[in-house]
Design an enzyme around this catalytic site. Structure first.
Site, PDB file in Angstrom:
ATOM      1  NE  ARG A 382      -9.124  12.508  18.948  1.00  0.00           N
ATOM      2  CZ  ARG A 382      -8.986  11.752  20.026  1.00  0.00           C
ATOM      3  NH1 ARG A 382      -7.874  11.072  20.203  1.00  0.00           N
ATOM      4  NH2 ARG A 382      -9.939  11.677  20.918  1.00  0.00           N
ATOM      5  CE  LYS A 485      -3.595   6.658  28.865  1.00  0.00           C
ATOM      6  NZ  LYS A 485      -3.516   7.283  27.559  1.00  0.00           N
ATOM      7  CG  HIS A 531     -13.236  10.824  30.190  1.00  0.00           C
ATOM      8  ND1 HIS A 531     -13.504  11.701  29.169  1.00  0.00           N
ATOM      9  CD2 HIS A 531     -13.097  11.582  31.300  1.00  0.00           C
ATOM     10  CE1 HIS A 531     -13.518  12.923  29.651  1.00  0.00           C
ATOM     11  NE2 HIS A 531     -13.272  12.891  30.943  1.00  0.00           N
TER      12      HIS A 531
END
Length: 658
Positions: A382, A485, A531
């Site tokens: 990234r 999340k 995930h």
RNA sequence: GCCGGCGUGGCGCAACUGGCAGCGCACUCGACUUGUAAUCGAGCGGUUAGGGGUUCGAAUCCCCUCGCCGGCUCCA
């Protein structure tokens, strides 16, 4: 004499009480000098607050969390006054209390220097000695505008008052209801020395700020947006006692000693060579061992947990991230593409999930295969902005212990539940034990999908989280674009919180990739995707553990577990024999056969934080024994070699700290 | 990316106001053979991050680039 009825909650002096009209909170708590404010019907008030009929009044002491925040907020005011005394042209931004301290932002012509900071501290001490009174005054918007006509930032805040989207820190200045200005009044003359737009409350007088210290300066964007001008921020810390300040400074020094970048050099674990690039680390043999053990243990546990291991490449055509949507959302944070094969754009992958989706999609899937758990140590890249790269904790290339679980809607709650348990237990095995959970919910501006999907996913996560019996805090709007999340926050040995594992529910990617399975009734259905990263990034997790243990890893993780230290050269062969027997049991052991003296060898091993030192001289050799020295300086002499080996192997196998 | 600070052997640091780049640790070699945190001696090692400029002379002053540090913003 007219009276009002008030309530004093709490045990000792609880109950209703009548006091004379006009009585202040200060008079109520006169006896206790550590009381610096009051909580009236749940709202924090100055001690000068006049009690009203029916008020429920509690004292706020200086050493409480609220008390300290008030002291720090008041210290920020004193700082601002000092700044405007020394730099009359400085414009005021905001100055809230923060964890362990406070800051105040100023619009100034030039940044503050370290010398300025010293001068400001001196001026602040003068103001505190003066014992100026903090005096609250309600003003109208127009009054405030005219009094603060020369303060452009404050005028902006007045305009924002009560508007939606005022953040917590800005709220400290203007609050939601009436506008107030705090005047700092001279102790003797009562003259106004300085004033600031502020919601309060404050300590009664500057003398109630026991101890403070200015820490550093930095630039900060006005109202937190990089579109706005930068102000100069001064950070300070303030406490209820000299001792508390000293403890705080000691903690900071301890954190510096534990800094993984420093320990990485001292213990020869890893480096980030300039020649490779910012944020791209290499692991040296010693760090490599630690990392390998971390990974191996994780692999074993995942095997036991029913995960399938997959491998995916580091680069891909851009199309993959167009399908996944990542290019829409995160293109700025990706490495720019390389053009190959007549203009085909290839990217370094910033995420593993799209590739795992392709594995899922490689053939038709049956409900009998679900839940399908794909696991990979997947290295991603990234392009982090230059100013944010930080050691191993914020890198440009790092390896996620990434898993994607494909399951049916019905399986999801059970899967989330067992997943959280799995994650927490594994973290405990690595030596972290103090957790809380954070639930990040949808940001409507930055997300895709329907309200129903989000609501369902969020609720399922919330239920799984609450089953763990840990504190659950909300992080509104903190979710990624594709789903809510849960993150596991862990406290380390010196009380710092780190975000560790994340678990995200995702209805979106299965749609974008058109993932399906065939159900028992023969229909085609869409799986749910979860995930999950446990370490987040292995490099980062490595850094957190390194700081948590201050480099003194428990034996199972220590790069070198045992060092043999001979009393003289003659005892080297004896220790080499012991070392060979340890090695046969899988122990990482060195014998220090250098020509240093024994004491020096101990020092060397101690500085390398080796868990077990085994010494041997004539006495031990003739007895078939060794002598232990541990990292804490303790020693145990004349231990038979067999026992010594067992002790070491047991400590390693049980992953205990020594 | 923005603001400020900082880049001197592998590491930690020194070098006035511009005037011979030095110390400790580590490393190498030699001597010493010692029971729980530094034995002694000798040696190796730097184009002062890189590039440009000012100056008789630059680690030192100026400019650019790279990197690091502290914050801000950001963090799938």
């Amino acid at each position: 004499m007219p009276t009002v009825q008030i309530v004093l909650p709490g045990n000792a002096h609880s109950g209703e009480r009548a006091v004379t009209t006009g009585t202040t909170a200060a008079e109520l708590f006169d006896a206790n000098r550590s009381v610096i404010a009051a909580r009236v019907d749940g709202t924090l008030r100055d001690l000068a607050y006049e009690l009203r009929d029916g008020d429920s009044v509690e004292p706020v002491t200086i050493d409480s969390a609220d008390g300290l925040a008030i002291v720090r907020h008041s210290a920020a005011h004193v700082l601002a006054q000092a700044v405007q005394t020394l730099f009359p042209e400085a414009h005021l931004g905001i100055g809230p209390p923060i964890t362990d301290g406070f800051y105040y932002d100023f619009g100034v012509d030039r940044p503050f220097t370290p010398e300025d900071l010293e001068a400001l501290e001196k001026e602040m001490r003068r103001i505190i000695r003066d014992g100026q009174r903090f005096s609250r005054r309600v003003v109208t918007d127009d009054q405030a505008r005219s009094e603060l006509a020369h303060e452009p930032f404050k005028l902006e805040l007045i305009g924002l008052k009560g508007a939606a989207g005022v953040d917590a820190e800005t709220g400290v200045e203007v609050g939601a209801g009436e506008l107030t200005i705090y005047d700092n009044l001279d102790a003797k003359s009562g003259e106004t020395c300085w004033k600031d737009l502020c919601r309060g409350p404050h300590v009664p007088s500057t003398r109630h700020i026991p101890v403070f210290k200015l820490m550093r300066t930095a630039a900060a964007y006005w109202r937190g947006s990089e579109k706005n001008p930068q102000l100069q921020r001064v950070y300070g810390t303030a406490w209820d006692s000299k001792e508390a300040l000293k403890n705080h400074l000691t903690m900071l020094a301890e954190a510096e000693k534990r800094d993984h970048r420093r320990l990485g050099v001292e213990l020869d674990l890893f480096s980030i060579p300039e020649e490779i690039g910012s944020g791209l680390a290499v692991f040296h043999p010693r760090g490599g061992v630690v990392r390998k053990v971390l990974e191996d243990y994780s692999r074993r546990r995942h095997e036991e947990g029913g995960y399938s291991f997959v491998y995916t490449p580091h680069a891909t055509k851009g199309q993959l991230f167009e399908i996944s949507g990542h290019l829409d959302w995160y293109a700025d944070a990706m490495y720019p593409p390389m053009e190959l094969d007549e203009g085909q754009k290839y990217y370094l992958k910033p995420m593993n999930c799209p590739m795992h989706n392709l594995i899922y999609r490689a053939r038709g899937r049956s409900y009998r295969e679900l839940p399908l758990r794909l696991f990979e140590f997947g290295t991603v890249y990234r392009y982090e902005k230059s100013g944010v790269v930080h050691g191993l904790t914020r890198a440009r290339g790092f390896t996620q212990d990434d898993a994607h679980i494909y399951c049916t809607l019905e399986q999801m709650p059970g899967e989330l539940d067992s997943l959280l348990t799995f994650v927490l237990n594994l973290l405990r095995d690595y030596g972290l034990s103090d957790f809380y959970l954070e639930l990040s919910t949808r940001d409507p501006q930055k997300s895709v999908g329907t309200d129903e999907e989000w609501a369902e996913a969020t609720e399922t996560l919330r239920q799984a989280a609450s089953k763990q019996g840990l504190d659950l805090v909300l992080d509104p709007g903190g979710a990624a674009f594709y789903g809510p999340k849960i993150s596991v926050q862990a406290k380390d040995a010196i009380g710092r919180t780190w975000q560790m594992s994340t678990i995200q529910v995702d209805f979106q990617l299965p749609q974008l990739f058109d993932l399906e399975y065939q159900a028992a009734d023969g229909t085609r259905k869409r799986p749910v995707m979860i995930h999950r990263a446990l370490f987040g990034s292995i490099e980062r997790f490595f850094a957190v553990l390194l700081e948590h243990y201050a480099g003194a890893f428990p034996p199972w993780l220590a790069p070198v577990q045992v060092v043999g230290i001979p009393i003289t050269d003659e005892h080297v062969p004896y220790l080499r024999d012991v070392a060979e027997r340890l090695r046969a049991r899988g122990v990482r052991v060195d014998v220090d056969a250098s020509d240093d003296r024994m004491q020096k060898k101990i020092r060397t091993a101690q500085k390398q934080k080796v868990p077990f030192m085994l010494l041997a001289g004539d006495a031990d050799a003739t007895a078939g024994a060794v002598s232990f020295r541990y990292r804490n300086g303790e020693q145990r002499n004349g231990i038979p070699v067999t026992d010594a080996i067992d002790e070491i192997v047991t400590a390693i196998d049980n992953r205990i700290q020594v």
